[in-house]
Design a protein around this motif. Structure first.
Motif, PDB file in Angstrom:
ATOM      1  N   ASP A 102     -27.430  47.395  61.043  1.00  0.00           N
ATOM      2  CA  ASP A 102     -27.527  48.843  60.876  1.00  0.00           C
ATOM      3  C   ASP A 102     -26.480  49.331  59.880  1.00  0.00           C
ATOM      4  OD1 ASP A 102     -25.079  49.029  62.216  1.00  0.00           O
ATOM      5  OD2 ASP A 102     -25.946  49.792  64.077  1.00  0.00           O
TER       6      ASP A 102
ATOM      7  N   VAL B 265     -28.750  43.943  64.758  1.00  0.00           N
ATOM      8  CA  VAL B 265     -29.869  44.557  65.474  1.00  0.00           C
ATOM      9  C   VAL B 265     -30.646  43.450  66.178  1.00  0.00           C
ATOM     10  CG1 VAL B 265     -31.972  45.937  65.289  1.00  0.00           C
ATOM     11  CG2 VAL B 265     -30.019  46.432  63.793  1.00  0.00           C
ATOM     12  N   ASP B 266     -30.609  43.466  67.491  1.00  0.00           N
ATOM     13  CA  ASP B 266     -31.275  42.466  68.317  1.00  0.00           C
ATOM     14  C   ASP B 266     -32.719  42.888  68.571  1.00  0.00           C
ATOM     15  OD1 ASP B 266     -31.979  40.534  70.135  1.00  0.00           O
ATOM     16  OD2 ASP B 266     -30.690  41.259  71.748  1.00  0.00           O
ATOM     17  N   GLY B 267     -33.645  41.940  68.485  1.00  0.00           N
ATOM     18  CA  GLY B 267     -35.023  42.201  68.879  1.00  0.00           C
ATOM     19  C   GLY B 267     -35.832  43.019  67.898  1.00  0.00           C
ATOM     20  N   ALA B 268     -35.427  43.075  66.627  1.00  0.00           N
ATOM     21  CA  ALA B 268     -36.232  43.779  65.624  1.00  0.00           C
ATOM     22  C   ALA B 268     -37.433  42.913  65.242  1.00  0.00           C
ATOM     23  CB  ALA B 268     -35.398  44.091  64.387  1.00  0.00           C
TER      24      ALA B 268
ATOM     25  N   ARG C 270     -38.879  37.738  65.268  1.00  0.00           N
ATOM     26  CA  ARG C 270     -37.973  38.755  65.808  1.00  0.00           C
ATOM     27  C   ARG C 270     -36.533  38.318  65.586  1.00  0.00           C
ATOM     28  NH1 ARG C 270     -39.688  42.998  68.745  1.00  0.00           N
ATOM     29  NH2 ARG C 270     -41.881  42.991  69.357  1.00  0.00           N
TER      30      ARG C 270
ATOM     31  N   ARG D 274     -39.448  46.768  62.526  1.00  0.00           N
ATOM     32  CA  ARG D 274     -39.723  47.728  63.604  1.00  0.00           C
ATOM     33  C   ARG D 274     -38.699  47.536  64.719  1.00  0.00           C
ATOM     34  NH1 ARG D 274     -45.108  45.813  62.908  1.00  0.00           N
ATOM     35  NH2 ARG D 274     -46.511  47.332  61.937  1.00  0.00           N
ATOM     36  N   HIS D 275     -38.264  48.651  65.298  1.00  0.00           N
ATOM     37  CA  HIS D 275     -37.347  48.603  66.438  1.00  0.00           C
ATOM     38  C   HIS D 275     -37.386  49.949  67.137  1.00  0.00           C
ATOM     39  CE1 HIS D 275     -33.597  48.159  68.744  1.00  0.00           C
ATOM     40  NE2 HIS D 275     -33.776  46.860  68.595  1.00  0.00           N
TER      41      HIS D 275
ATOM     42  N   GLU E 115     -39.871  52.378  62.230  1.00  0.00           N
ATOM     43  CA  GLU E 115     -40.477  51.403  61.320  1.00  0.00           C
ATOM     44  C   GLU E 115     -40.001  51.642  59.893  1.00  0.00           C
ATOM     45  OE1 GLU E 115     -44.910  51.328  59.802  1.00  0.00           O
ATOM     46  OE2 GLU E 115     -44.783  50.360  61.775  1.00  0.00           O
TER      47      GLU E 115
END
Length: 230
Positions: free
Chosen positions: A97, A103-106, A140, A169-170, A175
């Motif tokens: 960011d 950023v986890d899990g994007a 991811r 996307r998160h 998006e």
């Protein structure tokens, strides 16, 4: 809880003119000093938003017609394993960011044309298709923000410089769709989208390719952190 130390209009108006002037000037100077003392923020825009183009494969179509894992160079079809033509590229990095936090899990998607300049898309196949190239891949980011794909070095197709489309996307920021451009590619200067980018945008979308070590399963490696504005 912090309090607002600026003088209220009612209080300031009740003071004699010289004192009122000193109070207001002092408050303004304090605010200016506070602003100057703040650390310079990172560029909030992150990756520049760009068009997805006409060849983004819909979820319904790719679920029916494509492999879409993170290895775009290997396709399983009819009990056979097909290998992509072109120069294999190991592409990875982190999703971060504006404060540099992972950023986890994007959700990360990429798509690009094959060595013949053809996209894997129901309306944009082209005259020749490399059946061993997926054309689209998804993964991811992990807890450290890392993502990784195996694809091919991007090639040009009519009217465009070599590039890779990317979509992130998160839930935290929604998006973002952008593109990555091969750093130093002469055709960049003629590309209508690349020419619209600011110097900062060009830096943030540059894909610096490094030759892989001798004996590696790929020809090229690229490390590209993808910055989002959240």
């Amino acid at each position: 809880m912090p309090t607002d130390r600026r003088p209220s209009p009612t209080r300031a108006a009740a003071l004699p003119a010289p004192q009122r002037r000193r109070l207001l000037l002092g408050a303004g100077a304090g605010a200016g000093a506070a602003l100057l003392a703040l650390p310079r923020p990172l560029r909030a825009a992150g990756l520049p938003p760009m068009t997805e183009g006409p060849f983004y494969p819909s979820v319904a179509w790719r679920a029916r017609a494509l492999d879409w894992d993170a290895d775009l160079t290997r396709v399983e079809r009819g009990g056979r394993v097909l290998q992509a033509q072109g120069e294999a590229l190991d592409l990875g990095g982190r999703i971060v960011d504006a404060r540099g936090r992972a950023v986890d899990g994007a959700a990360v998607e990429i798509w690009q044309c094959d060595v013949h300049g053809s996209y894997r898309h129901p309306d944009g196949a082209g005259e020749r298709i490399d059946e061993g190239f997926q054309g689209f891949g998804a993964t991811r980011s992990d807890a450290a923000g890392r993502y990784r794909f195996r694809t091919i070095r991007p090639v040009p197709y009519p009217g465009r410089t070599p590039h890779i489309h990317v979509r992130l996307r998160h839930p935290a920021w929604g998006e973002l769709t952008s593109q990555l451009f091969v750093d130093g590619e002469p055709a960049n200067a003629r590309d209508f989208l690349y020419r619209r980018l600011t110097p900062d945008d060009r830096r943030d979308t540059a894909l610096v390719l490094q030759p892989a070590e001798v004996g590696a399963p790929v020809a090229w490696r690229a490390s590209r952190d993808l910055h989002v504005g959240a």
